[in-house]
Every structure is written in C-alpha cells, then in structure tokens.
Design a protein around this motif. Structure first.
Motif, PDB file in Angstrom:
ATOM      1  N   UNK A 134       0.347   5.801   1.823  1.00 28.52           N
ATOM      2  CA  UNK A 134       0.045   4.774   2.829  1.00 28.52           C
ATOM      3  C   UNK A 134      -0.912   5.355   3.858  1.00 28.52           C
ATOM      4  N   UNK A 135      -0.591   6.550   4.337  1.00 27.25           N
ATOM      5  CA  UNK A 135      -1.445   7.199   5.338  1.00 27.25           C
ATOM      6  C   UNK A 135      -2.847   7.388   4.761  1.00 27.25           C
TER       7      UNK A 135
ATOM      8  N   UNK B 246      -4.818   4.085   4.394  1.00 28.87           N
ATOM      9  CA  UNK B 246      -5.207   3.467   5.654  1.00 28.87           C
ATOM     10  C   UNK B 246      -6.015   4.392   6.561  1.00 28.87           C
TER      11      UNK B 246
ATOM     12  N   UNK C 258       4.996  12.173   7.445  1.00 30.61           N
ATOM     13  CA  UNK C 258       5.819  11.597   6.376  1.00 30.61           C
ATOM     14  C   UNK C 258       6.612  12.706   5.690  1.00 30.61           C
TER      15      UNK C 258
ATOM     16  N   UNK D 252       0.812  -1.229   0.000  1.00 31.39           N
ATOM     17  CA  UNK D 252       0.000   0.000   0.000  1.00 31.39           C
ATOM     18  C   UNK D 252       0.843   1.275   0.000  1.00 31.39           C
TER      19      UNK D 252
ATOM     20  N   UNK E  62       7.669   4.568   3.751  1.00 36.23           N
ATOM     21  CA  UNK E  62       6.428   5.063   4.360  1.00 36.23           C
ATOM     22  C   UNK E  62       6.058   6.341   3.627  1.00 36.23           C
ATOM     23  N   UNK E  63       4.848   6.358   3.105  1.00 35.34           N
ATOM     24  CA  UNK E  63       4.474   7.454   2.216  1.00 35.34           C
ATOM     25  C   UNK E  63       3.160   8.092   2.639  1.00 35.34           C
TER      26      UNK E  63
ATOM     27  N   UNK F 224      -3.246   5.656  11.526  1.00 39.55           N
ATOM     28  CA  UNK F 224      -3.831   6.192  10.278  1.00 39.55           C
ATOM     29  C   UNK F 224      -5.349   6.275  10.397  1.00 39.55           C
TER      30      UNK F 224
END
Lengths: 383, 383
Positions: free
Chosen positions: A374-375, A378, B375, A259, A370-371, B293
């Motif tokens: 991703x945040x 999710x 991030x 993800x 970690x991008x 998240x």
C-alpha cells in the motif's frame, strides 16, 4: 452483463488516449428508455471535483439519458476551466445522442489537479457513441479502471426485471486517488424519488461501510438509472434488496482488490446501544493503522482493537468489552480471554467481533490490512 | 540532566528483568521537596491502563513524592488484577521511601493485555531505590525506552530555577503500543493548581499537536513535579514558556524518532477563522495515509492535501484554498499554482502550508511520513 444486463441500456468502452499506454479510458452508458428516472449519491468531501458538481446539478431533475465516465484524470481542483471541461464533455455526449446536456452525468477518476486532454476526450466520446451496444457493459467496466487490477461487475434477476452494475475503485467509497465510481442500471419502472430513496439506503448499508484507508475522495459517485423497459413496477422492498445485493457484491469486489491488501477484514460490532454506535466503533477500528499492521502480520492483537474502541463516544464500559478474532474470544471483560494461539490468522478473510455489551444493535464495517505494498503504491502513484 | 537537572530530585534507572534481554526497564524519580506540588495530564482514551487510573486518582490531591515507571509491559486491559499490580507497585515504592502510596504515581509502557512480572518489578524497585542519585536522570530516561532508538531528555534554565524533563514514545501522544510517557521537573515553587494550568496549556500546544499515526494510547501520561528547592516563586508566564519549551523539545525528539519515519512534516495552517479550525484541518491532513505515503515518495501531492481539508467542517471555500509545500505555492485558489517541479522534497523536514483564506488564526500540527518500515515494525511488534 454489467450495466447492459437490464433491457433498455447500451454501453461502450474505448481507448480515447487520455491514459498514457493506450488502455481503455472512456465509457459511455446510455438509457434508451422509455423511462429516464435516475438518482445519485456523491462524495461528502467539501472539495468536490468538477464532474461531481455537474452531475449533482443534473440529478436534481431526477432524470438521466446517459453517463460518460473517464479514467486517466479526476478533473478535481482544476478551477472554473475544469468545470467548463466537464460541461463541454456533457455537451458533446448530448450532440452525438441528439439530446440535452442537462440529462448527461459525467464521472472522472485519476489524478487530482490536472486538466483533462479535451481533444482526446471529445473525440473518444464520438468513437464510443459509434460502438454503443447491448453487449458493451464489459468494455465500459474495463474503461473505468485506474489501479484496479480487475473489472468489477454484478447483476441480479428479480421478478420480471433485472439490476446490473459496474464499479471501479481500488479501495472504499473514499480513497482520494482511487475514487469509487459506480453505475447501476435496471429495466424496472420507478420514479426518480423512489430510486433516490432506495439508492441512499443501499449505499448506506454497503459502500458506506467499506473503509480501506480512511481517506475520502473528491470524486466518488454512485448512479442508479431505470429504463422501465421491462414494463414491471417492482415491489419496492424487493427492489431495494436487489440493489443492495448488487452494491454489496461490487463493494466486496472493491475490498478484495484494494491497493496492496492481503487480508479482507470484517469488523462485526454487536451488543451496541444503537446502530450508529456500532458503525462508529466499526469505523474507528477500521481506521487504526496499528491494528491493520498487526492483522497484516497475522497477529491477533486485541489490545489494539480495544485502544481503537476507546477513542469513540459509543456507549460501553471498558471492563465489559469482549473481542473475538476468527471466532476465538481472546478478550473477555476488557482483559485476556481465551488463548490467542487458538486463533487461525492464515485465511485471507479475518472477522473481528466486538461485543459492546450495551444493547441489541449491530453493524459490520469492512476494511483491509495495511501493507508495505500500500505504501509503495501510494508513494509512487504520481511520480 | 533530564529530570534531575532541577534541585530537589533524585532518579535511577535499572534492569529489573521485566524486558527480555536485560536492558534497563524500571525508572524511579523522587521529589525530595520541600514542596511536593504536582499535576498530570492523561490519555483521552476511554480504555485506560491500570497505572493511568491509579495516577489520575493520586494526582487529584495535587501532590507527588515519586514516580515509578516501567517499560516492558503496559499493564492495560489486565482487569482488576492489573490494577492490584499497580497498587502493589506504588506500595512498594512507598515502603522503600518510607512514605505514603497515595503520593506515588505509576506509569507503564509496552504490550497491552499482559500482566506484569511482579516479582521482578518489585525487586527492581528496591534496586532502583538503592541507586537514587542526583545524576540518575539519564539512566531513568534510558529505562523507559521501548521502540525508542534514543533517550529523550531536555532542560531549560530560567531566572533562579530550572525545568527538566524526559520522555519516551516512538510516536505521538497516542500510538497504542508506543505510549508516550513524560516526566517534567522543576525546582521552582508553585502550587498544584498553578502546575495543572501550566501543564494543560503547554501540552495543548506541543504533544497534542503531534499526530504520527492517528492512534491513541491507553497509557499516555505527562507529569509535572515541583520541588520548590530553589526557593523561587516564578513569574507564571515565564514558567509556562519554559515548560512549553521543554515539552516542544521533547515532542520534536519523539517526532524525529517516530517508528519507521523518514520525513518530519510540519502542517502549518494559516488564514483560519479560529484556532480550533486550524488544528482540525492540520490534524485531518496529518491523518491522511495517502498524503503521508506521497510525502514518503517525495511527491508534493497537493491534491491529497485538499482532499483531506475537504473532510473537515472548518470554515473555508474550496476555490479559495492555497497550498505551499516547502515554500512553493503549488495550489492557488483550489487549483494548480506554481510549478510543482520547483518543490525540493529531498530534506527530511517538509513544511506544508495551508491557507484557508478565512481569518487570522493559525496552528501547526506535526506528523511523519508513512513508510514500509512503519508497517514492518507494527506488524512484527508482538510476534
């Protein structure tokens, strides 16, 4: 190909109406034998979904006739009713196959804490049974996708037999809502105990060393089924190698599709006093949010690597640690090494090599960056 | 106020030219006595910065005349030369105070792996010494900021004495590049051993239960200095409470200012078989990226809470877990509870209550949400 590459297997993938939107969401994989030997490994999470509790129990007999898998709902944290739903699913598969529910494994993936729409699911089982075929492997792999952007399949030929597999999971053997499910098949002839040994070793070297976000699923399941249809009793070492290759191939596909990820990071630990130490250090570095952000920003931030190594109890001396990123040893003896400007951070694949200077052992753990995506993915998943 | 609220302390904060841009970057806190009793707690990371190694050694004597702190560089992973730089800094402070370097603590924060600009730093010590005053607490608190958006200070009055403090850190007792530094002062009269006991207890209940991103710094340092200038020998229980209040106040300020955070999350574990179990469960939940998240997305995702609880070895039965978010028990008996639509996720403060149904013990761990801004800030920090 996929799970139907080996002889003795049929599969299907159908849209049962579990997912909103009409995509395929139910897969059935059937072993027509002559053998039904099987083995499974499951999540180490103590909060286990109903299908995991069911399938662990079924696998204690070392035999499987079929596996039914659904996306669109994890059937986790659903209480006794959820377990009854899993049981009813297995009974339905047993009914359409005229077989025993005690040899039917069930896998589910999707949101935690919601009951499955059982009418849709059970009628989907009937539809899938009607579509079972030797060509059904691709449709089955498609039906188990959740946030996966592509189907994950693999197969390897060996001396007189084959190993095939499918997997889903936009992450590792872990993400709580991006459960990893994997079914591997072979037409070689092995006992349940042999399959169990091989599967544990193969997953320990592959899926267990994938750690995209440090979260551990309630549903992770990896199954290995042997039909014996080739009639070949394989050399066990060769068989283990083939199964490991299929697992590694599928693990790589999961990693690349994780993800929101833009980088595939291999954390290669060398010079460790033991393999355990090497894995421990690799996992600790793989779980550093700060490092994963830095790699996303194409910053070869070896200080964050050392900070993560320092949280472990592995054998090492801080002033003997060396770190290379993409082959440039930017940290030597725990301090600044070669010029960090020499590190090319542009490729998608990033290799971080950590030399503990404490022994001959090594291990590689795979993770992603970690991008913000991703945040986003999710944060928005269940809303 | 801040560290100069109690009698017997002077402080200064100056722009020494360590940071690009001309902001304050060097702080000096001096204890004029009559007592010099002191104690310190330091990062548990095995990769420790030079100033941590130095200050640990100094504190073994239980006395401190002064603390010099710089932002703009962590002096971590800088080899023997980095340690010499710390030593030279302490010697310079000793020289301007006409005292011994053996009672001067040094703290540094900023990027790992780079040498400090020693000419700027040493001349900054001279400037700071010239500006030491009873009003210098605010300037000192300002000088230790890195990514902190505000200065963090606190003070509490007690019976005849005071406790004051300052801290920096855009995160917890941990972020590898957002090191936490904290200096607490009092004019009460205590021994070094008494201060050590109180400080360990106070930090265990406050800073140690702050976990914003699971990363552990190479530089974290909390110091407690007592001048004895009030002449009051305090009641130890009252003193511990005041120090704990100052630590809790500063910890709260760190949490609210954590990098990129939009939510302050309190994870309240109740019904635990032991306090250790409660802390372990709280920490595991605080480290779940998936949950963090979800909270960012204002999604009361209790399934991710259970998945994180399930990774611990705390005493609990999965089907006896209850979870409330902001007071609504949306998970009862490990399955769906009250209507999740009743949970108001809009406030900045979010309380997650986890009932392990296994005993009388409790603990609260504090964390923040995981955001795209986190991030961004940590991808771009060193570039």
């Amino acid at each position: 190909m996929s799970v139907t590459a080996p002889l003795g297997f049929r599969a299907a993938g159908v849209a049962a109406g579990i997912k909103a939107g009409g995509a395929r969401d139910l897969a059935l994989v059937v072993n027509d034998g002559p053998s039904r030997a099987a083995a499974g490994v499951f999540t180490a999470n103590r909060v286990k979904a109903a299908p995991v509790l069911w399938s662990q129990q079924v696998l204690s007999g070392g035999r499987l006739r079929a596996v039914v898998l659904n996306s669109g709902g994890a059937n986790a944290c659903t209480g006794p009713e959820g377990f009854q739903d899993t049981h009813a699913t297995a009974e339905k598969v047993a009914e359409v196959l005229e077989d025993s529910a005690g040899e039917i494994a069930v896998c589910s993936t999707g949101l935690i804490g919601e009951r499955l729409p059982m009418d849709a699911l059970l009628s989907g089982v009937e539809t899938a049974a009607g579509q079972l075929s030797r060509d059904g492997g691709l449709a089955a792999a498609d039906a188990i996708r959740t946030t996966d952007t592509v189907s994950k399949i693999s197969f390897k030929r060996a001396a007189g037999y084959m190993v095939g597999g499918m997997a889903k999971g936009a992450g590792m053997l872990a993400p709580a809502l991006a459960t990893m499910l994997c079914v591997i098949t072979t037409d070689a002839d092995l006992t349940g105990d042999e399959l169990d040994t091989v599967l544990r070793r193969a997953t320990a070297m592959t899926f267990d060393r994938l750690d995209t976000d440090g979260c551990m699923s309630t549903n992770d399941t990896v199954l290995l089924l042997a039909s014996g249809a080739s009639g070949v009793r394989p050399d066990l070492a060769e068989f283990e190698q083939k199964v490991t290759e299929v697992c590694a191939d599928l693990a790589r596909q999961l990693l690349v599709d994780a993800e929101g990820a833009t980088k595939a990071i291999a954390i290669e630990v060398i010079g460790a006093a033991s393999e355990d130490d090497a894995v421990k250090v690799g996992r600790s570095v793989a779980r550093s949010n700060l490092l994963k952000c830095a790699i996303h920003g194409e910053d070869p931030n070896w200080g964050r690597v050392l900070a993560a190594v320092g949280t472990t109890d592995a054998v090492f001396e801080p002033d003997r640690l060396n770190v290379a990123i993409n082959g440039i040893w930017i940290c030597r003896g725990g301090a600044v090494g070669d010029d960090r400007a020499k590190v090319d951070m542009r490729p998608r694949d990033v290799t971080i090599t950590i030399d503990l200077s404490s022994g001959p052992h090594t291990a590689t753990v795979h993770t992603t960056d970690l991008t913000a995506d991703y945040v986003h993915e999710n944060s928005a998943y269940s809303s």
